[in-house]
Design a protein around this motif. Structure first.
Motif, PDB file in Angstrom:
ATOM      1  N   UNK A   4     -25.928  56.889 -11.703  1.00 42.14           N
ATOM      2  CA  UNK A   4     -27.189  56.208 -11.082  1.00 42.14           C
ATOM      3  C   UNK A   4     -26.776  54.876 -10.284  1.00 42.14           C
ATOM      4  N   UNK A   5     -27.055  54.866  -9.092  1.00 36.45           N
ATOM      5  CA  UNK A   5     -26.658  53.843  -8.046  1.00 36.45           C
ATOM      6  C   UNK A   5     -27.651  52.854  -8.082  1.00 36.45           C
ATOM      7  N   UNK A   6     -27.348  51.617  -7.862  1.00 36.57           N
ATOM      8  CA  UNK A   6     -28.512  50.405  -7.526  1.00 36.57           C
ATOM      9  C   UNK A   6     -27.891  49.476  -6.916  1.00 36.57           C
ATOM     10  N   UNK A   7     -28.655  49.067  -5.964  1.00 31.66           N
ATOM     11  CA  UNK A   7     -28.337  47.802  -4.953  1.00 31.66           C
ATOM     12  C   UNK A   7     -28.984  47.672  -3.833  1.00 31.66           C
ATOM     13  N   UNK A   8     -29.199  46.628  -3.097  1.00 26.67           N
ATOM     14  CA  UNK A   8     -30.260  46.629  -2.131  1.00 26.67           C
ATOM     15  C   UNK A   8     -30.341  45.090  -1.413  1.00 26.67           C
ATOM     16  N   UNK A   9     -31.229  45.010  -0.482  1.00 31.00           N
ATOM     17  CA  UNK A   9     -31.444  43.913   0.330  1.00 31.00           C
ATOM     18  C   UNK A   9     -31.121  44.032   1.516  1.00 31.00           C
ATOM     19  N   UNK A  10     -29.798  44.493   1.855  1.00 27.86           N
ATOM     20  CA  UNK A  10     -29.189  44.720   3.306  1.00 27.86           C
ATOM     21  C   UNK A  10     -28.403  46.074   3.093  1.00 27.86           C
ATOM     22  N   UNK A  11     -27.875  46.575   4.224  1.00 35.70           N
ATOM     23  CA  UNK A  11     -27.144  47.366   4.283  1.00 35.70           C
ATOM     24  C   UNK A  11     -25.782  47.301   3.602  1.00 35.70           C
ATOM     25  N   UNK A  12     -25.400  46.264   3.523  1.00 36.47           N
ATOM     26  CA  UNK A  12     -23.765  45.910   2.975  1.00 36.47           C
ATOM     27  C   UNK A  12     -24.049  45.905   1.496  1.00 36.47           C
ATOM     28  N   UNK A  13     -25.117  45.892   0.876  1.00 35.42           N
ATOM     29  CA  UNK A  13     -25.381  46.510  -0.476  1.00 35.42           C
ATOM     30  C   UNK A  13     -25.597  47.743  -0.914  1.00 35.42           C
TER      31      UNK A  13
END
Length: 371
Positions: A4-13
């Motif tokens: 399971x992957x998670x992270x977000x907001x901008x492309x760098x995340x």
């Protein structure tokens, strides 16, 4: 393996997690994956474009002060935590990997509550509050800078891996390189300048380049590919003459950056961790304009690591003018400064970053299997 992957907001995340996934599919074998993000960031569009299952949960940045706004964000994070617990129960991942952004917090905390190991990846020299809190619940933390280790004293384990994007740009195959050359109409014998100000673009940088673009008619041996960011494209286009210089191309977004960057003679960019990793991996000459609108001014800290080692030039946004940027570009492209920047950048590369991160994830999975 179930990941399971998670992270977000901008492309760098977002992109580092996707790079990890592609590497694991090649080296580990079958990987069942689910990406958990928020509705407000770029992750839905980018992840679904990559053909990866995606679900969204409520997410908001935590605030340190007690206020009505702080209570609202805490409530949003609690709702995200409850939703993440339900998703984890249904998907049953072996490991959770969080790459930063508000959405990482409820997912990593939910994983800890269900005794599912997690790995937190931090791209910036100075981490944000979200990843510092997540580190206390994670099996391990992967960082890009030695200087970052001090911020994770309460973590179970900290490993300096580097940024997975450093590995990806080195693996671009010749077919994708040729495709990028044709797609962006890159011309032989011209020095290519690629400029972008992050996933969403930046108003100040765009305004400066709008003033600079007419000058490119004076430089027939230069070529500019300018990436405005989706939300700024029409604004920038309206500021420019109807007919652009023949050596200037304007685009809203680049989805295949690893295929484009090897062609660049100069990169003008922000100081996101992934971008700096790409600069070092490829040995690119760069002029970095750190975003002043980020937490704890961490982009300037990121950039300073390269600048102090002679691996990049930096212009702070407060000092950015058309003349200052034009002079810096001329110095890089028309003197020996560019070659010096390229040599120094290569010394900071972490070409095995994605393998190191993958090893940490597999270690977390093995620990979980022994329970």
């Amino acid at each position: 393996m179930r990941l399971l992957l998670t992270g977000g907001g901008t492309g760098g995340h977002i992109y580092p997690g996707l790079t990890l996934l592609q590497y694991m599919k090649r080296t580990v074998g079958a990987v069942d994956v689910l990406y958990v993000g928020s509705e407000r960031g770029l992750e839905r569009e980018i992840v679904q474009r990559a053909g990866i299952p995606f679900v969204a949960i409520p997410a908001a940045g935590l605030k340190r002060e007690l206020s009505i706004s702080g209570l609202r964000t805490a409530w949003t994070a609690w709702r995200g935590f409850r939703e993440a617990k339900r998703i984890l129960k249904d998907f049953r991942p072996d490991v959770v990997v969080g790459t930063g952004g508000y959405v990482t917090l409820p997912v990593v905390f939910a994983a800890a509550s269900r005794r599912i190991p997690s790995v937190v990846w931090e791209g910036n020299a100075r981490p944000g509050l979200t990843n510092q809190l997540c580190a206390r619940k994670a099996y391990g933390v992967a960082v890009c800078f030695e200087e970052s280790v001090q911020w994770f004293r309460r973590a179970n384990k900290v490993v300096v891996t580097g940024n997975p994007r450093a590995s990806e740009v080195l693996d671009a195959d010749p077919k994708t390189l040729r495709h990028a050359r044709a797609l962006y109409q890159l011309q032989d014998g011209k020095k290519l300048i690629v400029c972008f100000a992050g996933s969403r673009g930046a108003e100040t940088v765009n305004d400066v380049f709008a003033q600079l673009i007419p000058r490119f008619s004076e430089k027939s041996d230069w070529q500019l590919l300018y990436v405005t960011g989706d939300k700024h494209f029409e604004h920038v286009r309206q500021m420019l003459p109807a007919r652009l210089p023949e050596n200037v191309r304007l685009v809203p977004f680049i989805h295949d950056m690893p295929a484009l960057l090897p062609h660049a003679g100069l990169l003008v960019c922000r100081a996101g961790s992934s971008t700096l990793a790409e600069i070092c991996a490829l040995g690119l000459a760069s002029i970095i304009i750190p975003s002043p609108y980020v937490t704890a001014n961490h982009q300037e800290e990121n950039a300073r690591r390269l600048v102090e080692r002679g691996a990049a030039m930096m212009i702070r946004e407060a000092e950015l003018t058309p003349d200052a940027l034009w002079k810096a570009m001329h110095e890089v492209l028309e003197t020996g400064r560019g070659d010096a920047l390229r040599r120094a950048a290569r010394t900071l590369a972490t070409p095995n970053a994605v393998q190191s991160l993958c090893d940490l994830v597999l270690e977390a999975k093995a620990q979980n299997s022994r329970r």
